[in-house]
Design a protein around this motif. Structure first.
Motif, mmCIF file in Angstrom:
data_model
loop_
_atom_site.group_PDB
_atom_site.id
_atom_site.type_symbol
_atom_site.label_atom_id
_atom_site.label_comp_id
_atom_site.label_asym_id
_atom_site.label_seq_id
_atom_site.Cartn_x
_atom_site.Cartn_y
_atom_site.Cartn_z
ATOM 1 N N MET A 302 0.837 -1.198 0.000
ATOM 2 C CA MET A 302 0.000 0.000 0.000
ATOM 3 C C MET A 302 0.872 1.248 0.000
ATOM 4 O O MET A 302 1.797 1.366 0.810
ATOM 5 N N THR A 303 0.576 2.163 -0.931
ATOM 6 C CA THR A 303 1.275 3.440 -0.995
ATOM 7 C C THR A 303 0.257 4.566 -0.965
ATOM 8 O O THR A 303 -0.747 4.520 -1.685
ATOM 9 N N LEU A 304 0.495 5.569 -0.131
ATOM 10 C CA LEU A 304 -0.367 6.750 -0.035
ATOM 11 C C LEU A 304 0.410 7.953 -0.548
ATOM 12 O O LEU A 304 1.507 8.243 -0.074
ATOM 13 N N THR A 305 -0.175 8.671 -1.508
ATOM 14 C CA THR A 305 0.497 9.797 -2.153
ATOM 15 C C THR A 305 -0.446 10.986 -2.214
ATOM 16 O O THR A 305 -1.596 10.852 -2.636
ATOM 17 N N SER A 306 0.045 12.138 -1.827
ATOM 18 C CA SER A 306 -0.765 13.353 -1.885
ATOM 19 C C SER A 306 -0.914 13.799 -3.336
ATOM 20 O O SER A 306 0.078 13.966 -4.059
ATOM 21 N N VAL A 307 -2.166 13.976 -3.769
ATOM 22 C CA VAL A 307 -2.468 14.462 -5.117
ATOM 23 C C VAL A 307 -3.577 15.500 -5.016
ATOM 24 O O VAL A 307 -4.169 15.700 -3.954
ATOM 25 N N GLU A 308 -3.860 16.142 -6.158
ATOM 26 C CA GLU A 308 -4.951 17.108 -6.159
ATOM 27 C C GLU A 308 -6.256 16.403 -5.819
ATOM 28 O O GLU A 308 -6.587 15.374 -6.394
ATOM 29 N N GLY A 309 -6.957 16.921 -4.836
ATOM 30 C CA GLY A 309 -8.224 16.335 -4.439
ATOM 31 C C GLY A 309 -8.137 15.396 -3.262
ATOM 32 O O GLY A 309 -9.164 14.970 -2.741
ATOM 33 N N GLY A 310 -6.928 15.059 -2.814
ATOM 34 C CA GLY A 310 -6.836 14.176 -1.653
ATOM 35 C C GLY A 310 -5.611 13.290 -1.657
ATOM 36 O O GLY A 310 -4.494 13.743 -1.935
ATOM 37 N N THR A 311 -5.831 12.005 -1.362
ATOM 38 C CA THR A 311 -4.752 11.031 -1.240
ATOM 39 C C THR A 311 -4.961 9.904 -2.237
ATOM 40 O O THR A 311 -6.021 9.268 -2.246
ATOM 41 N N LEU A 312 -3.954 9.659 -3.068
ATOM 42 C CA LEU A 312 -4.014 8.512 -3.965
ATOM 43 C C LEU A 312 -3.605 7.271 -3.173
ATOM 44 O O LEU A 312 -2.488 7.177 -2.676
ATOM 45 N N LEU A 313 -4.541 6.333 -3.045
ATOM 46 C CA LEU A 313 -4.271 5.066 -2.387
ATOM 47 C C LEU A 313 -4.023 4.031 -3.489
ATOM 48 O O LEU A 313 -4.901 3.756 -4.300
ATOM 49 N N SER A 314 -2.817 3.485 -3.509
ATOM 50 C CA SER A 314 -2.471 2.433 -4.471
ATOM 51 C C SER A 314 -2.166 1.159 -3.697
ATOM 52 O O SER A 314 -1.350 1.171 -2.777
ATOM 53 N N LEU A 315 -2.822 0.073 -4.080
ATOM 54 C CA LEU A 315 -2.605 -1.218 -3.441
ATOM 55 C C LEU A 315 -2.174 -2.219 -4.509
ATOM 56 O O LEU A 315 -2.972 -2.607 -5.362
ATOM 57 N N LEU A 316 -0.908 -2.614 -4.465
ATOM 58 C CA LEU A 316 -0.392 -3.603 -5.403
ATOM 59 C C LEU A 316 -0.421 -4.964 -4.724
ATOM 60 O O LEU A 316 0.229 -5.172 -3.702
ATOM 61 N N VAL A 317 -1.192 -5.894 -5.293
ATOM 62 C CA VAL A 317 -1.338 -7.233 -4.729
ATOM 63 C C VAL A 317 -0.593 -8.216 -5.620
ATOM 64 O O VAL A 317 -0.820 -8.268 -6.836
ATOM 65 N N THR A 318 0.299 -8.995 -5.011
ATOM 66 C CA THR A 318 1.028 -10.033 -5.724
ATOM 67 C C THR A 318 0.469 -11.384 -5.322
ATOM 68 O O THR A 318 0.513 -11.761 -4.145
ATOM 69 N N TYR A 319 -0.080 -12.111 -6.296
ATOM 70 C CA TYR A 319 -0.688 -13.426 -6.067
ATOM 71 C C TYR A 319 0.319 -14.531 -6.375
ATOM 72 O O TYR A 319 1.280 -14.318 -7.124
ATOM 73 N N PRO A 320 0.104 -15.737 -5.844
ATOM 74 C CA PRO A 320 1.016 -16.848 -6.153
ATOM 75 C C PRO A 320 1.032 -17.198 -7.632
ATOM 76 O O PRO A 320 2.045 -17.671 -8.143
#
Length: 352
Positions: A302-320
């Protein structure tokens, strides 16, 4: 083509690129800090980029690879030395091996990206000044000989379309799901509110119980949060009233457990995740037995980044594997996440 000047200084061992845009500095900055956007223009036209990590904060890293016309790959990485939000960031820039790790035999350059406000005939615009610092004249000649300038100009020929797109990456959009490689998926959403509040809402049990519920009708009777590297977390959800008419005293349940692998508040957290028996008294914490012993554990970044309008929440999921990724996504995972994130946004805005 936004590039207005490219210059080389053999004495200072630098190459500087200047580009002008008819958009605000904030819009241009967001195009660089949002992985969904930067990968649309970082690689040359024939070599599109895919970012598997993009953590724009001091000490953070970015990992990416570019894919050629015949499927060949070329990878790279950034290490962020300094970030002045909306104004500049400075990185070490290097090459990566096929497995994504840093190539110790390749040169490492320093790059500075500066963002300035300009005036245009139609209003306010922005300027990007990108300076690359080389370690020697031989290195400068070597890298330029590899086609760095041509590649950069090709890449930046694509950026106008990205910054002109004001809708695809704006706040108010539902969860965006992107498949990456053979076994990864990235979920992205802008949460209205500051990064610090979004991080807090992920780590305070009382808040988590109010928003991380998926579709309507579920509660979270077990919420054990991990906050430091090495901590174990456990979440269990219960569907209200499910099964009670059959004579038992509990509802339909499922849960997840995992370990915190990395933590850099309030920007990045990496955890493992495995399904557990929803019976909180069962003691089944192994997470591998819910599918006949098949490994279903994932790694979530999970990465949280400040952008226009709020916080960009990015969740990178690695599956088997790709099969499990397809199976999980087909359950309506993104819809459940959107329900939760809509509640999260409400909680964050209520706290302001």
């Amino acid at each position: 083509m936004p590039v207005t000047n490219v210059s080389q200084d053999p004495q200072a061992l630098t190459m500087t690129v200047v580009a002008d845009f008819p958009v605000s500095v904030r819009r241009l900055w967001d195009a660089y800090v949002d992985p969904r956007q930067i990968e649309k223009f970082w690689g040359p036209v024939e070599w599109p980029a895919t970012f598997t990590r993009h953590d724009v904060y001091p000490g953070g890293e970015s990992h990416y690879y570019m894919t050629g016309p015949d499927g060949e790959r070329s990878g790279g990485w950034f290490e962020y030395l300094a970030v002045d939000e909306g104004r500049s960031f400075e990185v070490l820039d290097g090459f990566a091996r096929e497995d994504g790790t840093r190539d110790p035999e390749s040169p490492v350059m320093r790059m500075v990206f500066e963002f300035e406000e300009t005036s245009t005939e139609t209003g306010t615009g922005s300027r990007l000044i990108n300076t690359t610092y080389f370690n020697s004249a031989e290195e400068l000649e070597q890298i330029l000989g590899m086609g760095m300038e041509e590649g950069l100009l090709s890449a930046m020929s694509q950026i106008d379309d990205v910054v002109a797109d004001l809708q695809s990456f704006a706040a108010g959009r539902a969860v965006d799901t992107q498949l990456i490689g053979d076994n990864q998926a990235r979920m992205s959403r802008v949460i209205r509110g500051p990064v610090e509040e979004v991080w807090r809402a992920h780590h305070e049990p009382e808040l988590l119980r109010r928003w991380q519920l998926g579709p309507d009708g579920w509660t979270m009777p077990v919420c054990e949060v991990g906050t430091s590297v090495g901590d174990t977390y456990r979440f269990v959800w219960e569907k209200a009233d499910a099964g009670k008419d059959a004579g038992n005293d509990g509802g339909e349940r499922f849960g997840f457990t995992g370990t915190v692998l990395e933590s850099a508040p309030p920007h990045r957290e990496v955890t493992t995740e495995a399904m557990i028996d929803g019976d909180t008294n069962s003691g089944d914490m192994n997470g591998g037995d819910m599918n006949g012993g098949e490994n279903t554990s994932t790694t979530n970044e999970m990465t949280l980044t400040s952008v226009e309008g709020g916080t960009l929440l990015s969740l990178l999921v690695t599956y088997p594997n790709a099969e499990l990724r397809e199976t999980i996504l087909a359950t309506g995972m993104a819809d459940g996440m959107e329900s939760s994130y809509a509640r999260l946004e409400s909680e964050v805005l209520a706290a302001l």
